[in-house]
Every structure is written in structure tokens, then in C-alpha cells.
Write an enzyme that holds these catalytic residues in place. Structure first.
Site, PDB file in Angstrom:
ATOM      1  N   ASP A  29       0.852  -1.182   0.000  1.00 26.89           N
ATOM      2  CA  ASP A  29       0.000   0.000   0.000  1.00 26.89           C
ATOM      3  C   ASP A  29       0.894   1.239   0.000  1.00 26.89           C
ATOM      4  OD1 ASP A  29      -3.224   0.565   1.035  1.00 26.89           O
ATOM      5  OD2 ASP A  29      -1.782   2.225   1.025  1.00 26.89           O
ATOM      6  N   ASN A  85     -13.069  -3.237   2.171  1.00 30.24           N
ATOM      7  CA  ASN A  85     -14.030  -2.140   2.184  1.00 30.24           C
ATOM      8  C   ASN A  85     -14.953  -2.269   0.973  1.00 30.24           C
ATOM      9  OD1 ASN A  85     -12.918  -0.950   4.505  1.00 30.24           O
ATOM     10  ND2 ASN A  85     -11.369   0.125   3.289  1.00 30.24           N
ATOM     11  N   GLN A  92     -14.599   2.468   0.804  1.00 30.15           N
ATOM     12  CA  GLN A  92     -13.846   2.059  -0.387  1.00 30.15           C
ATOM     13  C   GLN A  92     -13.498   3.277  -1.234  1.00 30.15           C
ATOM     14  OE1 GLN A  92     -15.878  -0.767  -2.947  1.00 30.15           O
ATOM     15  NE2 GLN A  92     -13.982  -1.275  -4.049  1.00 30.15           N
ATOM     16  N   VAL A  94     -10.850   2.834  -3.930  1.00 22.44           N
ATOM     17  CA  VAL A  94     -10.469   2.298  -5.241  1.00 22.44           C
ATOM     18  C   VAL A  94     -11.448   1.169  -5.574  1.00 22.44           C
ATOM     19  CG1 VAL A  94      -8.663   1.221  -6.624  1.00 22.44           C
ATOM     20  CG2 VAL A  94      -8.043   2.881  -4.841  1.00 22.44           C
ATOM     21  N   HIS A  98     -10.199  -5.475  -3.330  1.00 18.32           N
ATOM     22  CA  HIS A  98      -8.885  -5.756  -2.755  1.00 18.32           C
ATOM     23  C   HIS A  98      -9.023  -6.095  -1.281  1.00 18.32           C
ATOM     24  CE1 HIS A  98      -9.722  -1.423  -2.619  1.00 18.32           C
ATOM     25  NE2 HIS A  98      -9.078  -1.401  -1.468  1.00 18.32           N
ATOM     26  N   ILE A  99      -8.114  -6.922  -0.826  1.00 14.18           N
ATOM     27  CA  ILE A  99      -8.058  -7.299   0.585  1.00 14.18           C
ATOM     28  C   ILE A  99      -6.844  -6.617   1.193  1.00 14.18           C
ATOM     29  CG2 ILE A  99      -7.885  -9.179   2.255  1.00 14.18           C
ATOM     30  CD1 ILE A  99      -8.896 -11.085   0.059  1.00 14.18           C
ATOM     31  N   HIS A 100      -7.086  -5.763   2.193  1.00 16.30           N
ATOM     32  CA  HIS A 100      -5.978  -5.185   2.952  1.00 16.30           C
ATOM     33  C   HIS A 100      -5.446  -6.250   3.901  1.00 16.30           C
ATOM     34  CE1 HIS A 100      -6.915  -0.794   2.191  1.00 16.30           C
ATOM     35  NE2 HIS A 100      -8.105  -1.304   1.951  1.00 16.30           N
TER      36      HIS A 100
HETATM   37  P1  AMP Z   1      -9.809   1.349  -0.055  1.00 17.37           P
HETATM   38  O1  AMP Z   1     -10.090   2.576   0.738  1.00 17.37           O
HETATM   39  O2  AMP Z   1     -10.215   0.081   0.661  1.00 17.37           O
HETATM   40  O3  AMP Z   1     -10.360   1.433  -1.451  1.00 17.37           O
HETATM   41  O4  AMP Z   1      -8.245   1.234  -0.145  1.00 17.37           O
HETATM   42  C1  AMP Z   1      -7.498   1.778  -1.177  1.00 17.37           C
HETATM   43  C2  AMP Z   1      -6.055   1.704  -0.749  1.00 17.37           C
HETATM   44  O5  AMP Z   1      -5.256   1.903  -1.895  1.00 17.37           O
HETATM   45  C3  AMP Z   1      -5.648   2.749   0.282  1.00 17.37           C
HETATM   46  O6  AMP Z   1      -5.142   2.111   1.454  1.00 17.37           O
HETATM   47  C4  AMP Z   1      -4.577   3.553  -0.431  1.00 17.37           C
HETATM   48  O7  AMP Z   1      -3.524   3.948   0.422  1.00 17.37           O
HETATM   49  C5  AMP Z   1      -4.097   2.572  -1.483  1.00 17.37           C
HETATM   50  N1  AMP Z   1      -3.516   3.163  -2.679  1.00 17.37           N
HETATM   51  C6  AMP Z   1      -3.948   4.258  -3.375  1.00 17.37           C
HETATM   52  N2  AMP Z   1      -3.174   4.476  -4.446  1.00 17.37           N
HETATM   53  C7  AMP Z   1      -2.216   3.493  -4.451  1.00 17.37           C
HETATM   54  C8  AMP Z   1      -1.118   3.179  -5.299  1.00 17.37           C
HETATM   55  N3  AMP Z   1      -0.823   3.908  -6.395  1.00 17.37           N
HETATM   56  N4  AMP Z   1      -0.352   2.105  -4.987  1.00 17.37           N
HETATM   57  C9  AMP Z   1      -0.620   1.361  -3.898  1.00 17.37           C
HETATM   58  N5  AMP Z   1      -1.653   1.598  -3.054  1.00 17.37           N
HETATM   59  C10 AMP Z   1      -2.442   2.656  -3.330  1.00 17.37           C
END
Ligand code: AMP
Length: 111
Positions: A29, A85, A92, A94, A98-100
């Protein structure tokens, strides 16, 4: 629609890859919320859990089975947190499933 993560998977944007195979990738991340914070992303551009179809059942099982292997490879022997998320109301940002996977700290955030 091409998401940020699709662009990373397709090599159009840089990221630090931890693992990849035919079904998924794992990247660091870019804004880590814990000492270890990676994202497991299916190559298939599923939006989120609400977008799943019956045909995704095996893929989702595959991803969940892969999580402990990735966690072990990252040295998270004492445990880790997984977060998915779903939708704006779920935090959410992105819109590519995805799984954090977070760990390595004494107190972990909700991402
Ligand atoms: P979410 O809020 O669950 O959609 O998580 C999106 C995650 O993507 C966040 O933890 C961001 O820090 C991460 N993120 C955003 N842009 C990038 C990137 N270019 N490379 C890696 N992680 C990213």
C-alpha cells in the site's frame, strides 16, 4: 472502466509487487497504515463484494487461501488484520476489489 489497480496490474503504473500469479497480485500500500500493509488484488476487475457473481466463488476461495501464505511470507507470525471495504459507505476508495493485509504493529487501524 480501468481502475488504478488495473493500471498497476497492466504495468501502466508503478507499484511494489510482493507476489503475483495468474489470478492475483499483492502490492505494498502506497500509504501504509501499519508497519506491514499490503493489498491483495484479483487480476479480474471485480468492483467489490457486491459485484461478485457465482463464477467468482473459486477465485474468492483461492484468494482467502492465499492470505495466510502471504502473511507468513511477510513475517506476520503473531497475527494480522484483513479488511475488505465495500462501497463509499464502507470506506472504499479504489473500486477494484482488494483485501488489505495489515500487521506488525501493536495497535492496528481500521483502514
Ligand atoms: P480502499 O479505501 O479500501 O479502497 O483502499 C485503497 C487503498 O489503496 C488505500 O489504502 C490507499 O492507500 C491505497 N492506494 C492508493 N493508491 C495506491 C497506489 N498507487 N499504490 C498502492 N496503493 C495505493
Amino acid at each position: 472502466m480501468s481502475t488504478l489497480f488495473s493500471k498497476i496490474i497492466d504495468g501502466e503504473l508503478d507499484a511494489e509487487f510482493i507476489y503475483q500469479d495468474e489470478h492475483l497480485v499483492v502490492i505494498k500500500d502506497i500509504y501504509p497504515k501499519a508497519p506491514v500493509h499490503v493489498l491483495m488484488i484479483p487480476r479480474k476487475p471485480i468492483i467489490n463484494l457486491d459485484d461478485l457473481n457465482q463464477e467468482d466463488e473459486a477465485l474468492m476461495g483461492y484468494m482467502m487461501m492465499k492470505v495466510p501464505q502471504i502473511a507468513a511470507s511477510l513475517g506476520l507470525e503473531s497475527g494480522y488484520r484483513t479488511i475488505i471495504n465495500t462501497g463509499k459507505g464502507g470506506g472504499q476508495e479504489v473500486f477494484h476489489l482488494h483485501i488489505h493485509i495489515l500487521g506488525g504493529g501493536t495497535s492496528l487501524p481500521f483502514v
